[in-house]
Design a protein around this motif. Structure first.
Motif, mmCIF file in Angstrom:
data_model
loop_
_atom_site.group_PDB
_atom_site.id
_atom_site.type_symbol
_atom_site.label_atom_id
_atom_site.label_comp_id
_atom_site.label_asym_id
_atom_site.label_seq_id
_atom_site.Cartn_x
_atom_site.Cartn_y
_atom_site.Cartn_z
ATOM 1 N N VAL A 12 -38.016 32.313 11.263
ATOM 2 C CA VAL A 12 -37.481 31.071 11.833
ATOM 3 C C VAL A 12 -36.458 30.447 10.888
ATOM 4 C CG1 VAL A 12 -38.051 28.695 12.486
ATOM 5 C CG2 VAL A 12 -39.457 30.577 13.320
ATOM 6 N N SER A 13 -36.788 30.336 9.607
ATOM 7 C CA SER A 13 -35.852 29.710 8.666
ATOM 8 C C SER A 13 -34.593 30.551 8.498
ATOM 9 C CB SER A 13 -36.521 29.433 7.316
ATOM 10 O OG SER A 13 -36.960 30.620 6.710
ATOM 11 N N SER A 14 -34.754 31.876 8.484
ATOM 12 C CA SER A 14 -33.599 32.764 8.378
ATOM 13 C C SER A 14 -32.692 32.626 9.600
ATOM 14 C CB SER A 14 -34.088 34.205 8.222
ATOM 15 O OG SER A 14 -33.016 35.094 8.202
ATOM 16 N N ALA A 15 -33.302 32.573 10.784
ATOM 17 C CA ALA A 15 -32.514 32.423 12.014
ATOM 18 C C ALA A 15 -31.798 31.087 12.054
ATOM 19 C CB ALA A 15 -33.423 32.572 13.233
ATOM 20 N N ALA A 16 -32.425 30.046 11.515
ATOM 21 C CA ALA A 16 -31.804 28.718 11.508
ATOM 22 C C ALA A 16 -30.496 28.734 10.722
ATOM 23 C CB ALA A 16 -32.769 27.689 10.926
ATOM 24 N N GLY A 17 -30.474 29.499 9.650
ATOM 25 C CA GLY A 17 -29.291 29.518 8.797
ATOM 26 C C GLY A 17 -28.276 30.589 9.119
ATOM 27 N N GLU A 18 -28.540 31.394 10.145
ATOM 28 C CA GLU A 18 -27.594 32.459 10.496
ATOM 29 C C GLU A 18 -26.264 31.876 10.924
ATOM 30 O OE1 GLU A 18 -29.164 34.924 13.573
ATOM 31 O OE2 GLU A 18 -30.370 36.099 12.183
ATOM 32 N N VAL A 19 -25.233 32.344 10.296
ATOM 33 C CA VAL A 19 -23.883 31.961 10.691
ATOM 34 C C VAL A 19 -23.207 33.240 11.161
ATOM 35 C CG1 VAL A 19 -21.682 30.988 9.947
ATOM 36 C CG2 VAL A 19 -23.810 30.099 9.009
ATOM 37 N N ARG A 20 -22.957 33.296 12.431
ATOM 38 C CA ARG A 20 -22.358 34.494 13.008
ATOM 39 C C ARG A 20 -20.889 34.557 12.619
ATOM 40 N NH1 ARG A 20 -20.013 35.717 18.062
ATOM 41 N NH2 ARG A 20 -20.136 37.932 18.447
ATOM 42 N N ARG A 21 -20.531 35.636 12.008
ATOM 43 C CA ARG A 21 -19.153 35.847 11.597
ATOM 44 C C ARG A 21 -18.453 36.700 12.666
ATOM 45 N NH1 ARG A 21 -19.743 32.790 7.637
ATOM 46 N NH2 ARG A 21 -20.875 33.265 5.747
ATOM 47 N N LEU A 22 -17.293 36.226 13.097
ATOM 48 C CA LEU A 22 -16.541 36.958 14.113
ATOM 49 C C LEU A 22 -15.866 38.169 13.488
ATOM 50 C CD1 LEU A 22 -14.810 34.025 16.018
ATOM 51 C CD2 LEU A 22 -16.898 35.226 16.631
ATOM 52 N N GLY A 23 -15.871 39.259 14.241
ATOM 53 C CA GLY A 23 -15.181 40.460 13.802
ATOM 54 C C GLY A 23 -13.681 40.318 14.031
ATOM 55 N N LEU A 24 -12.930 41.288 13.545
ATOM 56 C CA LEU A 24 -11.475 41.252 13.651
ATOM 57 C C LEU A 24 -11.029 41.168 15.104
ATOM 58 C CD1 LEU A 24 -8.692 41.398 12.352
ATOM 59 C CD2 LEU A 24 -8.854 43.900 12.438
ATOM 60 N N ARG A 25 -11.621 41.958 15.995
ATOM 61 C CA ARG A 25 -11.215 41.940 17.412
ATOM 62 C C ARG A 25 -11.466 40.574 18.044
ATOM 63 N NH1 ARG A 25 -12.956 47.689 20.122
ATOM 64 N NH2 ARG A 25 -11.364 48.888 19.056
ATOM 65 N N GLU A 26 -12.621 39.974 17.742
ATOM 66 C CA GLU A 26 -12.932 38.661 18.322
ATOM 67 C C GLU A 26 -11.964 37.589 17.800
ATOM 68 O OE1 GLU A 26 -17.034 38.900 17.036
ATOM 69 O OE2 GLU A 26 -17.666 38.568 19.125
ATOM 70 N N ARG A 27 -11.628 37.671 16.502
ATOM 71 C CA ARG A 27 -10.676 36.693 15.940
ATOM 72 C C ARG A 27 -9.293 36.869 16.560
ATOM 73 N NH1 ARG A 27 -12.859 38.192 10.616
ATOM 74 N NH2 ARG A 27 -10.835 39.120 10.239
ATOM 75 N N LEU A 28 -8.854 38.128 16.738
ATOM 76 C CA LEU A 28 -7.548 38.384 17.357
ATOM 77 C C LEU A 28 -7.541 37.930 18.817
ATOM 78 C CD1 LEU A 28 -6.622 41.866 15.855
ATOM 79 C CD2 LEU A 28 -5.547 39.658 15.368
ATOM 80 N N ALA A 29 -8.638 38.159 19.540
ATOM 81 C CA ALA A 29 -8.722 37.725 20.937
ATOM 82 C C ALA A 29 -8.635 36.201 21.026
ATOM 83 C CB ALA A 29 -10.017 38.226 21.574
ATOM 84 N N THR A 71 -38.370 33.699 17.488
ATOM 85 C CA THR A 71 -38.095 33.040 16.207
ATOM 86 C C THR A 71 -36.630 32.605 16.126
ATOM 87 O OG1 THR A 71 -37.765 35.187 15.106
ATOM 88 C CG2 THR A 71 -39.960 34.174 14.932
ATOM 89 N N ARG A 72 -35.738 33.374 16.723
ATOM 90 C CA ARG A 72 -34.322 32.996 16.730
ATOM 91 C C ARG A 72 -34.108 31.728 17.564
ATOM 92 N NH1 ARG A 72 -31.705 37.723 17.269
ATOM 93 N NH2 ARG A 72 -31.264 37.709 15.062
ATOM 94 N N GLU A 73 -34.767 31.640 18.718
ATOM 95 C CA GLU A 73 -34.661 30.438 19.555
ATOM 96 C C GLU A 73 -35.137 29.195 18.806
ATOM 97 O OE1 GLU A 73 -36.923 31.154 23.111
ATOM 98 O OE2 GLU A 73 -35.667 32.842 23.695
ATOM 99 N N LEU A 74 -36.279 29.329 18.142
ATOM 100 C CA LEU A 74 -36.804 28.177 17.405
ATOM 101 C C LEU A 74 -35.908 27.845 16.216
ATOM 102 C CD1 LEU A 74 -39.216 26.224 17.651
ATOM 103 C CD2 LEU A 74 -40.332 27.574 15.882
ATOM 104 N N GLY A 75 -35.417 28.862 15.532
ATOM 105 C CA GLY A 75 -34.503 28.636 14.409
ATOM 106 C C GLY A 75 -33.244 27.906 14.845
ATOM 107 N N LEU A 76 -32.689 28.305 15.977
ATOM 108 C CA LEU A 76 -31.496 27.632 16.497
ATOM 109 C C LEU A 76 -31.811 26.208 16.937
ATOM 110 C CD1 LEU A 76 -29.780 30.544 18.444
ATOM 111 C CD2 LEU A 76 -29.148 29.590 16.215
#
Length: 192
Positions: free
Chosen positions: A162-179, A22-27
């Motif tokens: 599927v619809s939920s996965a389509a709208g997922e916006v991955r938020r970066l954590g503090l470590r990823e933003r600092l990297a 469902t995530r693949e189809l949503g994306l």
């Protein structure tokens, strides 16, 4: 289905493979290039109002305008509001950069299959959630078949995921933003 129910459903289905599909189809729904270019159609007896409403919510909440759906209706009444008056003739102008999302729990009738095939020929991406229709799935670039019996989730639940996965916006954590910031400041890494 609210966000808490979707999260509970995700936990229950975590080891089944359904979440990944469902995530693949949503994306894949995000590949649509412009607002309104995501065309959602069902069968003459079952218009996909529910998933269309969820995609509209996901577009608004995620800020992903390309998820703003256009509901395609088989026989829209003449007095309906403009957004509910879009009929099957809209599929004649479907082209590259647009996505035709077919939601059909029952087998797709021949007129729908013909229109899906025409849209594919003009360059539209064809995606489907269906009840196990081999003819529809052969026309789709990607499809999820949800059998009426024996599936770990219902047809309705698959649409929610599927619809939920389509709208997922991955938020970066503090470590990823600092990297990322460190990479921007120091420049690219060169391996020896």
């Amino acid at each position: 289905m609210d966000a808490a129910s979707v999260n509970l459903l995700r936990e229950v289905l975590a080891s089944t493979g359904w979440l990944e599909r469902t995530r693949e189809l949503g994306l894949a729904l995000r590949a649509t290039r412009s607002p309104g270019g995501l065309l959602v159609v069902g069968t003459p007896d079952d218009e996909p109002w529910h998933v269309t409403a969820h995609l509209a919510d996901e577009a608004r909440l995620s800020g992903l305008a390309q998820l703003s759906p256009t509901l395609i209706r088989w026989a829209p009444p003449p007095g309906a509001p403009a957004h509910l008056r879009i009929g099957m003739e809209r599929l004649r102008s479907t082209g590259r950069g647009e996505t035709l999302f077919v939601v059909a729990e029952q087998r797709a009738p021949v007129p729908l299959l013909e229109r899906v095939e025409d849209a594919r020929r003009t360059g539209a991406t064809i995606l489907a959630v269906d009840g196990g229709d081999p003819e529809l799935e052969s026309l789709a670039h990607d499809a999820i078949a949800v059998p009426a019996e024996g599936a770990a989730l219902s047809f309705d639940a698959a649409q929610h995921l599927v619809s939920s996965a389509a709208g997922e916006v991955r938020r970066l954590g503090l470590r990823e933003r600092l990297a990322r910031l460190a990479d921007l400041i120091t420049g690219p890494r060169v391996s020896d």
